[in-house]
Scaffold this active site. Structure first.
Site, short mmCIF file in Angstrom:
data_model
loop_
_atom_site.label_atom_id
_atom_site.label_comp_id
_atom_site.label_asym_id
_atom_site.label_seq_id
_atom_site.Cartn_x
_atom_site.Cartn_y
_atom_site.Cartn_z
N CYS A 94 1.03 -1.06 0.06
CA CYS A 94 -0.07 -0.13 0.08
C CYS A 94 1.04 1.36 0.08
CB CYS A 94 -1.05 -0.03 1.26
SG CYS A 94 -0.10 0.32 2.76
N SER A 95 0.29 2.33 0.23
CA SER A 95 1.15 3.65 0.18
C SER A 95 2.36 3.84 1.08
CB SER A 95 0.21 4.88 0.48
OG SER A 95 -0.85 4.93 -0.29
#
Length: 107
Positions: free
Chosen positions: A8-9
């Site tokens: 994810c980020s």
């Protein structure tokens, strides 16, 4: 031991989901290792660890096509985590999805 890696980020919120997935795997005595990583480390981690499945968090779903283009030839299945399952932190459902992707790859 199968390796399921979530990206994810920053790898922060996804690490909570990874923990829930690992708890489910452990409870069912499944030889699966679940880890979360930031998307910007994906190249290095894939080359170094050769995961059996890659799952992208909803916040980076816009990077899915690029990931498939770049890593699809490795034979590693790549999937998008359902935003509802992610929001509910449903580790069991996401783990089942990862196992399904791994099994489909074997066909």
């Amino acid at each position: 031991m199968k390796k399921v890696y979530l990206f994810c980020s920053a790898g922060m919120s996804t690490s909570m989901l990874a923990s829930k997935m690992q708890e489910t795997a452990n409870a069912h005595n499944l030889p699966i290792e679940v880890k979360a990583h930031p998307f910007d480390k994906m190249d290095v981690i894939i080359e170094r660890d050769h995961p059996d499945c890659i799952l992208l968090g909803p916040q980076v779903k816009y990077l899915y096509n690029g990931a498939v283009e770049k890593f699809g030839s490795t034979g590693i299945p790549i999937g998008l985590i359902d935003s509802g399952d992610y929001g509910m932190m449903d580790g069991e459902k996401v783990l089942k999805f990862a196992v399904k992707l791994i099994k489909e790859k074997k066909k």
